[in-house]
Design an enzyme around this catalytic site. Structure first.
Site: not given
Ligand code: ATP
Ligand code: MG
Length: 590
Positions: A60, A295, A305
Site C-alpha cells: 500500500e 512475517r 509503517k
Molecule cells: P505495515 O504493517 O508495515 O504497514 P503492511 O503489511 O501493512 O505493513 P503492505 O504495504 O500492505 O504493508 O505490505 C506489502 C506486502 O509486504 C504484503 O504482502 C505484506 O505481507 C508484506 N510484508 C509487510 N511486512 C512484512 C514483514 N514484516 N515480513 C514479511 N512480509 C511483510
Molecule cells: Mg497493509
C-alpha cells in the site's frame, strides 16, 4: 542478479513444494493473459499466459518500505524468477487517506534497488488497484443481484455488537434479507454521495453463525468522502481490503498469492468471493490461491509503517532514509547493499510459524557481502596526535616516507593505496595508556608497537591537559623496522595500530549509529515504543581518514581497518565534504 547457472541450489521450502506440485499437476493451465488485467470476457480474447506462475508484491503506498517488505519482495520476485514466472508490482491503493505519489516513487525505487524488475519481455507489470474500481463496483452489484451481498444500515456500534464473539454466534442484521433491488438502489445512492460516511456499508451475505468471524457477513464497501491520489473525487465509496485484494489477484491472473500469517483466517473469504465471482461468469478460472508465510520480526527493530511514519513525523529521526531506520531507504543510506539483503532473505528462508530473527543474522549477511567488495582504508575516529621525536635524525628533516597497503588483502589484483608517514600522525586515543592494564600491547611509556604498514615505534610518554586528558603522545622510531624492508621483522612487537598521517590525512565527519531502541521488542504487547528510544543512537565525531578515500562517490563502502564498515553518505558527502556513516562493526557487537 545471481547467475542461475552458477548460483548454489536454493533450499526447498513449503512454497517451492506447492509451486512444483502445481506445475507438475497442470493445475495452473488455461490462464489467459498478455499483460492487461481483465475480467473473464476480456481475458478470453488474450493468448494463453506465457508465464508459468505469477506472483505479486502488493504494498500500500502509505509509507516507505522496510526490511519486512524486503523479505516479501525477495520471496515473490525470487520465486517468479526461479520458476519461469513473472512478479507484478501492485500498488494497493484502495484506501485513499494515507496514500501518495511520493510513496509510489519510493516503492519503485526500493524494488529496483534490490535488483528486481517488473518489466518482463518488454511488458511492464506495474499495476494500480485503483484501476480496478470499476470492476469492483460491477462485482459488488453482481453479488447483490445474486443475493450474496446487501446494504446494511445498522450503526457501526450495532454492527460490532451483532457480530457476536468466538463463543457466541452473530445476530443477523434487520437489513440482511431486504430485496436485492432495494440494496442495489441504496448502493447506487452510496456511490452518488447521497449518504453520510458511516451511515451504511455493503456487506457480503454469508453466515452470521460461522465459527470464523471473517465469514460473518464481512463489509465489502464503505463510504469515504476522500480525495484519492489517482482517481481524484470520482469515488466516494471505497472497497475494503478483504474484498479488493482477491479481485486484484484474479484480474492480474496471479497464481500464488503469498501473504503473511495474519491473513490465514481471511483465506476462506478469499476463496468464497472468487468462487462466486467465477460462477457468476465474471472471473476466469483457474483462480488464484492464497498461501501464508511467517512475517519477518527482527529483534529491536520496528517494522510497522504506521510507527515508522510516527517516528518521522515527530522528528525522532531525520526522515524516512535516516540510517537508523529499518526502511530500505535507511538501510541503503546506512551502507546495506542489495546483495546483503537478498542474502539475508535467502538465509532466513520462509516458514509457517512466527519467530524472531536476531539482528546478528542481518549484520552477518551484510559483512559477508561487504567483506570481499569493500576497499580497505585507515581511519582514526577519536584522534590524538602521536609525535615521532627522532624523525629528523632517523628519516631526515622535512622528509616523508611513502607507504603502501593493499586495496584488499585477499585481492592483490586490486592494487595498492598510497599514503605518507611523517613526524606527526593521528592515532586512536584508546591506543595509549599511561598505566597499561594486563594484556595491553599498544602504546604506553616504554611500550613498542608497529604503526601498520610503517615503522615500529617506542613510546616515551605523553603530555596531559590539566583535566588529565592526553594532548599528545610521544614516541621514537626504531630504525630499520619499516614494513616490507629486509630485516623489518627482526624487532618483534605484540601490537599493531592503525594511524593516519597528519601530512596527508583528510578530515571527515563520521556518524556512529547505535540501535534506535534499547528494548529487544520495543512495541511488544502494545508497549509505548517511544519509551524505548535510545538517546545515544547517533554520535557524530570528527575523524581523520587516509587520502585514498578522497574521490569516493556518495554511497561507496569501505572497511576502515580495525573499525568496521563505513559508507559515504548519500546526501551530505558532497562538494568536497567527507561524511561517513558507520554501517556495522567487524564483529557482532550489539
Ligand atoms: P505495515 O504493517 O508495515 O504497514 P503492511 O503489511 O501493512 O505493513 P503492505 O504495504 O500492505 O504493508 O505490505 C506489502 C506486502 O509486504 C504484503 O504482502 C505484506 O505481507 C508484506 N510484508 C509487510 N511486512 C512484512 C514483514 N514484516 N515480513 C514479511 N512480509 C511483510
Ligand atoms: Mg497493509
Amino acid at each position: 542478479m545471481p547467475n542461475p547457472e552458477t548460483a548454489p541450489a536454493k533450499a526447498s521450502n513449503f512454497l517451492r513444494q506447492i509451486i512444483e506440485a502445481d506445475l507438475a499437476s497442470g493445475a495452473l493451465q488455461g490462464r489467459h493473459f498478455a499483460g492487461q488485467p481483465g475480467d473473464a470476457a476480456a481475458l478470453a480474447q488474450a493468448p494463453l499466459d506465457a508465464a508459468r506462475i505469477r506472483t505479486r508484491f502488493p504494498p500500500e503506498p502509505n509509507g516507505y518500505l522496510h526490511i519486512g517488505h524486503a523479505k516479501s519482495i525477495c520471496l515473490n520476485f525470487g520465486l517468479a524468477g526461479d520458476y519461469g514466472g513473472v512478479c507484478h508490482l501492485r500498488l494497493d491503493d484502495t484506501n485513499p487517506e494515507k496514500e501518495s505519489q511520493e510513496y509510489v516513487d519510493a516503492i519503485r525505487d526500493a524494488v529496483r534497488w534490490l535488483g528486481f524488475d517488473w518489466v518482463s519481455a518488454g511488458v511492464s507489470h506495474e499495476y494500480f488497484a485503483s484501476d480496478y474500481f470499476d470492476f469492483m463496483w460491477r462485482a459488488a452489484c453482481a453479488l447483490i443481484e445474486a443475493g450474496l451481498a446487501y446494504v446494511d444500515e445498522q450503526s457501526a456500534e450495532d454492527m460490532r455488537r451483532n457480530r457476536g464473539s468466538l463463543t457466541e454466534p452473530g445476530v443477523p442484521s434487520p437489513w440482511r434479507d431486504r430485496p436485492a433491488a432495494e440494496s442495489l438502489q441504496r448502493f447506487r445512492e452510496m456511490r452518488e454521495g447521497l449518504h453520510a460516511e458511516g451511515s451504511m456499508v455493503l456487506r457480503a451475505r454469508i453466515d452470521m453463525a460461522s465459527p470464523n468471524l471473517n465469514l460473518r457477513d464481512p463489509a465489502l464497501y464503505r463510504i469515504r468522502f476522500a480525495h484519492h491520489h489517482r482517481t481524484g473525487d470520482r469515488w466516494c465509496i471505497y472497497p475494503m481490503y478483504t474484498f479488493a485484494h482477491p479481485i486484484e489477484d484474479a484480474l492480474e491472473r496471479i497464481t500464488h498469492s503469498l501473504c503473511t500469517l495474519e491473513f490465514e483466517d481471511q483465506r476462506p473469504f478469499y476463496d468464497w468471493l472468487l468462487e462466486h465471482l467465477a460462477a457468476l461468469g465474471l472471473l476466469e478460472r483457474p483462480l488464484p490461491r492464497q498461501y501464508e508465510f511467517a512475517r519477518l520480526n527482527l529483534a529491536s527493530l520496528i517494522t510497522s509503517k504506521r510507527k515508522l511514519a510516527q517516528l518521522v513525523a515527530e522528528g525522532r529521526v531525520k526522515g524516512w532514509d535516516d540510517p537508523r531506520l529499518p526502511t530500505i531507504a535507511g538501510l541503503r543510506r546506512r551502507g546495506y547493499t542489495p546483495g546483503a539483503l537478498r542474502l539475508f532473505a535467502e538465509r532466513i528462508g520462509v516458514s509457517k510459524s512466527d519467530s524472531w530473527i536476531d539482528y546478528s543474522v542481518l549484520e552477518g549477511a551484510l559483512r559477508d557481502d561487504l567483506d570481499p567488495q569493500a576497499p580497505r582504508a585507515m581511519a582514526v575516529l577519536d584522534p590524538v596526535p602521536l609525535v615521532l621525536d627522532n624523525w629528523d635524525e632517523v628519516i631526515g628533516a622535512g622528509r616523508l616516507e611513502a607507504c603502501q597497503a593493499p586495496v584488499h588483502p585477499h585481492q592483490p589484483e586490486r592494487g595498492q593505496r598510497d599514503f605518507q608517514l611523517g613526524p606527526r600522525v593521528w592515532i586512536e586515543r584508546s591506543d595509549f595508556e599511561f598505566e597499561p592494564p594486563k594484556g595491553f600491547f599498544r602504546l604506553y611509556p616504554g611500550g613498542r608497537v608497529r604503526l601498520k604498514y610503517g615503522y615500529v615505534v617506542e613510546c616515551t610518554g605523553a603530555e596531559r591537559a590539566s583535566d588529565g586528558s592526553v594532548l599528545e603522545v610521544h614516541a621514537r622510531i626504531v630504525p630499520d623496522t619499516r614494513s616490507g624492508t629486509p630485516g623489518a621483522a627482526a624487532v618483534k612487537v605484540k601490537g599493531v595500530i592503525s594511524w593516519v598521517g597528519a601530512a596527508d590525512g583528510l578530515a571527515a565527519e563520521v556518524r556512529l549509529y547505535d540501535r534506535l531502541f534499547l528494548a529487544d521488542q520495543p512495541d511488544a504487547g502494545g508497549a509505548d515504543f517511544l519509551q524505548a528510544l535510545n538517546p545515544d543512537s547517533l554520535r557524530v565525531v570528527q575523524a581523520w581518514v587516509e587520502p585514498s578515500v578522497a574521490a569516493a562517490a556518495p554511497g561507496t563502502s569501505f572497511q576502515f581497518e580495525r573499525h568496521g564498515y563505513f559508507v559515504t553518505d548519500s546526501r551530505d558527502h558532497v562538494g568536497g565534504r567527507l561524511v561517513f556513516n558507520r554501517t556495522t562493526g567487524l564483529r557482532d557487537g550489539r
